[in-house]
Scaffold this motif. Structure first.
Motif, mmCIF file in Angstrom:
data_model
loop_
_atom_site.group_PDB
_atom_site.id
_atom_site.type_symbol
_atom_site.label_atom_id
_atom_site.label_comp_id
_atom_site.label_asym_id
_atom_site.label_seq_id
_atom_site.Cartn_x
_atom_site.Cartn_y
_atom_site.Cartn_z
ATOM 1 N N SER A 197 -4.772 6.524 -2.900
ATOM 2 C CA SER A 197 -4.286 5.288 -2.299
ATOM 3 C C SER A 197 -4.094 4.301 -3.434
ATOM 4 O O SER A 197 -4.991 4.136 -4.264
ATOM 5 C CB SER A 197 -5.297 4.711 -1.309
ATOM 6 O OG SER A 197 -5.478 5.557 -0.220
ATOM 7 N N GLU A 234 -0.054 5.581 0.177
ATOM 8 C CA GLU A 234 -1.102 6.590 0.274
ATOM 9 C C GLU A 234 -0.473 7.940 0.552
ATOM 10 O O GLU A 234 0.498 8.041 1.304
ATOM 11 C CB GLU A 234 -2.074 6.262 1.404
ATOM 12 C CG GLU A 234 -3.148 7.321 1.588
ATOM 13 C CD GLU A 234 -4.042 7.092 2.792
ATOM 14 O OE1 GLU A 234 -5.182 7.576 2.769
ATOM 15 O OE2 GLU A 234 -3.603 6.428 3.745
ATOM 16 N N GLN A 273 0.821 -1.205 0.000
ATOM 17 C CA GLN A 273 0.000 0.000 0.000
ATOM 18 C C GLN A 273 0.858 1.259 0.000
ATOM 19 O O GLN A 273 1.882 1.325 0.661
ATOM 20 C CB GLN A 273 -0.903 0.027 1.233
ATOM 21 C CG GLN A 273 -1.950 1.112 1.239
ATOM 22 C CD GLN A 273 -3.056 0.880 0.229
ATOM 23 O OE1 GLN A 273 -3.432 -0.253 -0.033
ATOM 24 N NE2 GLN A 273 -3.577 1.938 -0.339
#
Length: 147
Positions: A128, A119, A117
């Motif tokens: 994101s 973001e 991930q």
């Protein structure tokens, strides 16, 4: 502080530290809280204060509404690192399964990075990319969990 107020403070704090969504149903008029690296916030710390939090979870559908709130959180875990400040005037969101839509006005600012991930947000506007794909503009946005 009532049990629901504690749940609201923990929900906002865990979201700031680790992107963790709360569970269950609760309704709090006002809440505030801080935690540092204890059994609930391993590798993180947060401070939050807000007025008005409502959450109703019914199977795969969840409705959430928040009044004015502010907070700061830092999280470091095996799944990555996160630093975020939160200043939200109001928001309402609905999620069904992996999709969440939010309408609100916020100035969330910060970043998170992890193996699955990435973001970044500035004044409530950001993206994101990874396990969760999403976009937001001044606190209004949409996100979708891929896995």
């Amino acid at each position: 502080m009532s049990g629901d107020a504690d749940k609201a403070a923990r929900a906002v704090g865990r979201e700031l530290c680790f992107r963790e969504a709360p569970r269950g149903n609760f309704d709090a008029g006002g809440y505030e809280g801080t935690e540092e690296s204890d059994e609930h916030v391993k590798g993180g710390a947060y401070a939050v204060k807000g007025s008005g939090y409502y959450r109703d979870e019914n199977g795969p559908v969840c409705v959430e509404a928040k009044g004015p709130n502010a907070g700061i959180g830092v999280g470091l875990s095996g799944s990555g690192a996160r630093v975020m400040t939160k200043a939200e005037l109001v928001s309402a969101s609905v999620s069904a399964g992996p999709a969440t839509a939010t309408v609100g006005l916020s100035a969330d600012t910060g970043a998170s990075i992890g193996p699955a991930q990435l973001e970044a947000k500035v004044l409530g506007t950001g993206v994101s990319i990874g396990r969760e794909m999403g976009v937001s503009f001044l606190g209004t946005g949409f996100k979708f969990k891929l896995w």
